[in-house]
Design a protein around this motif. Structure first.
Motif, PDB file in Angstrom:
ATOM      1  N   GLU A  18      22.018  91.181  94.768  1.00  0.00           N
ATOM      2  CA  GLU A  18      20.878  90.509  94.156  1.00  0.00           C
ATOM      3  C   GLU A  18      19.597  90.795  94.935  1.00  0.00           C
ATOM      4  OE1 GLU A  18      19.407  85.998  92.893  1.00  0.00           O
ATOM      5  OE2 GLU A  18      21.420  86.331  93.685  1.00  0.00           O
ATOM      6  N   GLU A 102      10.077  88.902  84.590  1.00  0.00           N
ATOM      7  CA  GLU A 102      11.517  88.903  84.328  1.00  0.00           C
ATOM      8  C   GLU A 102      12.153  87.568  84.709  1.00  0.00           C
ATOM      9  OE1 GLU A 102      13.402  92.264  86.113  1.00  0.00           O
ATOM     10  OE2 GLU A 102      12.483  93.692  84.714  1.00  0.00           O
ATOM     11  N   GLN A 103      11.741  87.026  85.871  1.00  0.00           N
ATOM     12  CA  GLN A 103      12.318  85.755  86.301  1.00  0.00           C
ATOM     13  C   GLN A 103      11.874  84.608  85.393  1.00  0.00           C
ATOM     14  OE1 GLN A 103      14.692  85.753  88.735  1.00  0.00           O
ATOM     15  NE2 GLN A 103      14.327  87.952  88.543  1.00  0.00           N
ATOM     16  N   LYS A 106      13.778  84.773  82.109  1.00  0.00           N
ATOM     17  CA  LYS A 106      15.137  84.253  82.244  1.00  0.00           C
ATOM     18  C   LYS A 106      15.133  82.720  82.250  1.00  0.00           C
ATOM     19  CE  LYS A 106      16.999  88.184  84.849  1.00  0.00           C
ATOM     20  NZ  LYS A 106      17.495  88.638  86.175  1.00  0.00           N
ATOM     21  N   LEU A 109      14.093  81.340  78.783  1.00  0.00           N
ATOM     22  CA  LEU A 109      15.173  81.553  77.820  1.00  0.00           C
ATOM     23  C   LEU A 109      16.311  80.567  78.066  1.00  0.00           C
ATOM     24  CD1 LEU A 109      16.257  83.250  75.479  1.00  0.00           C
ATOM     25  CD2 LEU A 109      17.253  84.803  77.169  1.00  0.00           C
ATOM     26  N   TRP A 110      16.640  80.351  79.347  1.00  0.00           N
ATOM     27  CA  TRP A 110      17.715  79.404  79.670  1.00  0.00           C
ATOM     28  C   TRP A 110      17.352  78.001  79.195  1.00  0.00           C
ATOM     29  CZ3 TRP A 110      17.707  74.944  82.573  1.00  0.00           C
ATOM     30  CH2 TRP A 110      18.967  74.379  82.827  1.00  0.00           C
ATOM     31  N   LEU A 122      15.221  86.277  72.347  1.00  0.00           N
ATOM     32  CA  LEU A 122      13.863  86.282  72.852  1.00  0.00           C
ATOM     33  C   LEU A 122      12.888  86.430  71.687  1.00  0.00           C
ATOM     34  CD1 LEU A 122      14.308  88.610  75.945  1.00  0.00           C
ATOM     35  CD2 LEU A 122      14.100  86.134  75.932  1.00  0.00           C
ATOM     36  N   ARG A 127       8.145  85.368  75.108  1.00  0.00           N
ATOM     37  CA  ARG A 127       7.630  86.465  75.931  1.00  0.00           C
ATOM     38  C   ARG A 127       6.172  86.223  76.317  1.00  0.00           C
ATOM     39  NH1 ARG A 127      10.748  90.376  72.170  1.00  0.00           N
ATOM     40  NH2 ARG A 127      12.502  91.021  73.469  1.00  0.00           N
ATOM     41  N   ILE A 331      16.381  92.628  79.641  1.00  0.00           N
ATOM     42  CA  ILE A 331      16.984  91.365  80.035  1.00  0.00           C
ATOM     43  C   ILE A 331      17.951  90.879  78.965  1.00  0.00           C
ATOM     44  CG2 ILE A 331      16.513  88.971  80.638  1.00  0.00           C
ATOM     45  CD1 ILE A 331      13.787  89.920  81.643  1.00  0.00           C
ATOM     46  N   SER A 332      17.430  90.673  77.777  1.00  0.00           N
ATOM     47  CA  SER A 332      18.243  90.165  76.678  1.00  0.00           C
ATOM     48  C   SER A 332      17.462  90.312  75.403  1.00  0.00           C
ATOM     49  CB  SER A 332      18.588  88.695  76.907  1.00  0.00           C
ATOM     50  OG  SER A 332      19.252  88.139  75.801  1.00  0.00           O
TER      51      SER A 332
END
Length: 333
Positions: A18, A102-103, A106, A109-110, A122, A127, A331-332
């Protein structure tokens, strides 16, 4: 003891992986920023000079004339004045911005997926929110560098006193104008970065997703887009984002010049003083009152010529470097 050490070693591997992934992500963002800004450095300098010059003291009149004037009066080096400072700012700024995006994506989205009835996908709005968060974090972290970069870019050979470099400019502003001076123009920057960076990320990623799903004209084969197509997506995103946020960028630059008397020859004219602003709203009001609404878009043409390839190169460079370093880009969806 060996059996006890094994799980600990196995637990350390994901943490190491990581950490390396974070470092690679930051490197990719930094490289993307440095490459994209250096490619358009002359246009970046001309944009700032157009933004801050007074309408009664015109030296730079348009993109072509402005570039020729800089070349004639300051030579080749004049075209890249302030680029070292710009890269010193934009490399960490770009690294933090891409990583923060990116963080944040995430995390958003969570959180979104925890709400009942929300699909795990997404959307452009998510975004946009992630891009806005990334822009604010990156801009705030490197703002003093941006402030002195603006001053280094504006000064000419005729300036009474010269900033000798990044450290000298930072220390001089801090000593003579106080620590708050390093954040002059921060508020319009925060407001402007929300639509600018947010729209850049949202439009770029959404355009790519749409092209991959719909495959118009045979694009997006095998879930991949060509470099040319990705450059076009970045150009479209950059055009929209910079047009929306541009007036705030002009106001930010003008506020950064306040308190710097040696900028008067460029900003106000020989023998004249620089306009003082009590805040962002006052800067907007005085600019429009004295120079008209069009003053809020001074330098838009060279900025458009600069931003379109700059944003496009940044996005594609970021993805290419991450590919080379072996980091997952998407990412997704």
């Amino acid at each position: 003891m060996a059996s006890e050490a094994k799980p600990a070693g196995e637990a350390a591997k994901p943490r190491t992986h990581e950490f390396l992934s974070i470092c690679k992500s930051l490197v990719a963002g930094g490289v993307a920023g440095g490459v994209s800004r250096s490619a358009v450095a002359p246009l970046e300098r001309l944009k700032i000079l157009l933004q801050v010059q007074n309408s009664q003291n015109i030296k730079y009149n348009g993109t072509s004339q402005g570039l020729k004037y800089i070349w004639k009066t300051e030579g080749f080096r004049g075209l890249f004045k302030g680029n070292g400072t710009n890269c010193a700012r934009i490399v960490p700024n770009s690294a933090v911005k891409f990583f923060s995006y990116e963080q944040a994506l995430k995390g958003i989205l969570w959180f979104y997926q925890q709400q009942p009835g929300n699909e795990a996908q997404l959307t452009p709005i998510l975004r946009l929110g992630a891009g806005a968060c990334a822009g604010i974090i990156a801009m705030s972290a490197t703002y003093p560098m941006d402030m002195v970069r603006g001053r280094l870019t504006v000064q000419t050979e005729a300036s009474p006193r010269q900033y000798r470099g990044i450290y000298h400019a930072l220390s001089t502003v801090f000593r003579e104008e106080g620590p708050r001076a390093l954040y002059k123009g921060w508020l319009p920057s925060v407001i402007g970065v929300i639509p600018y960076v947010g729209l850049n990320f949202a439009l770029y990623e959404s355009l790519k997703d749409w092209l991959i799903r719909s495959k118009p004209f045979g694009m997006g084969q095998d879930s991949e887009l060509s470099v040319t197509t990705r450059l076009a997506c970045g150009a479209a995103a950059g055009t929209v984002g910079q047009t929306v946020a541009y007036p705030l960028d002009v106001i930010r630059r003008r506020m950064q010049m306040v308190g710097w008397k040696d900028a008067a020859p460029v900003v106000a004219g020989e023998g004249k003083s620089i306009m003082e602003y009590s805040g962002m709203v006052d800067a907007f009001r005085k600019t429009v009152h004295h120079e008209g609404f069009g003053a809020l878009y001074k330098g838009l043409v060279p900025n458009s010529v600069k931003v379109v390839p700059s944003i496009a190169i940044a996005f594609v460079s970021y993805e290419m470097v991450k590919d080379i370093l072996g980091v997952e880009v998407r990412i997704s969806h």
